[in-house]
Write an enzyme that holds these catalytic residues in place. Structure first.
Site, PDB file in Angstrom:
ATOM      1  N   SER A 143      -9.386   1.333  -0.791  1.00 40.13           N
ATOM      2  CA  SER A 143      -9.830   2.679  -1.154  1.00 40.13           C
ATOM      3  C   SER A 143     -11.220   2.578  -1.759  1.00 40.13           C
ATOM      4  CB  SER A 143      -8.871   3.296  -2.178  1.00 40.13           C
ATOM      5  OG  SER A 143      -9.426   4.455  -2.769  1.00 40.13           O
ATOM      6  N   TYR A 156      -5.032   2.559 -10.641  1.00 41.95           N
ATOM      7  CA  TYR A 156      -5.083   2.544  -9.177  1.00 41.95           C
ATOM      8  C   TYR A 156      -6.328   1.801  -8.695  1.00 41.95           C
ATOM      9  CZ  TYR A 156      -5.558   4.373  -4.401  1.00 41.95           C
ATOM     10  OH  TYR A 156      -5.708   4.496  -3.039  1.00 41.95           O
TER      11      TYR A 156
END
Length: 264
Positions: A143, A156
């Site tokens: 990501s 995250y």
């Protein structure tokens, strides 16, 4: 549009985790269109069974946040094939929680799904590829958050940064066996969220993307298939960001001629 690989993936044994999610589904459809044999894993029984039935693959219901769930997937993999040809570690969780107020149990759960499960699956698949002499490919879904943390997604971001370093480390370890390990950082796709996003949030995100649109069904899957193909036979240990330029840097659209500061 996914390129035509002219039968290169026909019969290839492909494992996709998080297959019932948006990017997982797009990726499964892309491999299916190229004739691949699919093993589709997800923790949502209905959606993953529906997907497998539609694409003619095998569904495995497993919670990769637990050791038992990961073991179930590995057992199903061993029962189906001597080895996979391709592993796509797509499953992930993204709870929005600040680092300073996140309890240890939550942190461990996020790392379990986003880092430890991909590690276990890659480790197992690498062992079977090596034992059977399979020159396979592994793609981990990263990501832009690995490079651009947010105030509510620090944990995250840490997991995705760890996953990118794991990708590079595995590439160093497996190159001599003909196994390539890469990562893809997909762009913002509104439907990938568990909950529906307000249009104003989607519009705000779209304005922050230099190419001016959100990610679609041909974007991340095209990169994944390319990295698994012979066209990328000299590519390993890299992360390919397919995000419209989002991770290139801060982006502010140029002012229009009719707005203050614009051209007259």
């Amino acid at each position: 549009m996914i390129p035509d690989y002219r039968g290169e993936f026909t019969g290839k044994r492909v494992v996709i985790t998080g297959a019932a999610g948006l990017i997982g589904t797009w990726t499964a459809e892309a491999f299916h269109a190229e004739g691949a044999d699919l093993l589709l894993a997800d923790n949502r029984p209905g959606p993953v069974h529906d997907l497998a039935e539609r694409l003619g693959g095998q569904a495995v219901v497993s919670d990769l946040g637990t050791a038992a769930g990961t073991a179930e997937l590995l057992a199903a993999l061993d029962e189906r094939w001597p080895s996979a040809d391709i592993l796509v570690n797509n499953a992930g969780v993204y709870p929005r929680t600040p680092v300073a107020t996140t309890d240890r149990e939550t942190v461990e759960q996020i790392f379990a799904v986003n880092v430890f499960a991909p590690y276990q699956l890659a480790r197992h698949v690498i062992a079977t590829m090596t034992r059977t002499g399979t020159p396979g490919a592994i793609v981990n879904l990263s990501s832009g958050a690995a490079k651009r943390p947010t105030r509510t997604g620090g944990v995250y971001s840490a997991t995705k940064a760890a996953l990118e370093m794991l990708t590079r480390s595995l590439a160093l370890e497996t190159g001599e066996a003909g196994i390539r390990v890469n990562a893809v950082g997909p762009g913002f796709a509104p439907g990938s969220e568990v909950s529906e996003l307000p249009e104003e949030h989607v519009a705000k995100m779209r304005r922050a993307i230099p190419l001016g649109r959100t990610s679609g069904p041909g974007d991340a899957p095209s990169a994944i298939l390319w990295l698994c193909s012979s066209a990328a036979s000299f590519v390993t240990g890299t992360t390919l960001d397919v995000d419209g330029g989002r991770t290139a840097g801060d982006f502010t659209p140029a002012p229009s001629p009719t707005t203050p500061g614009g051209a007259s």
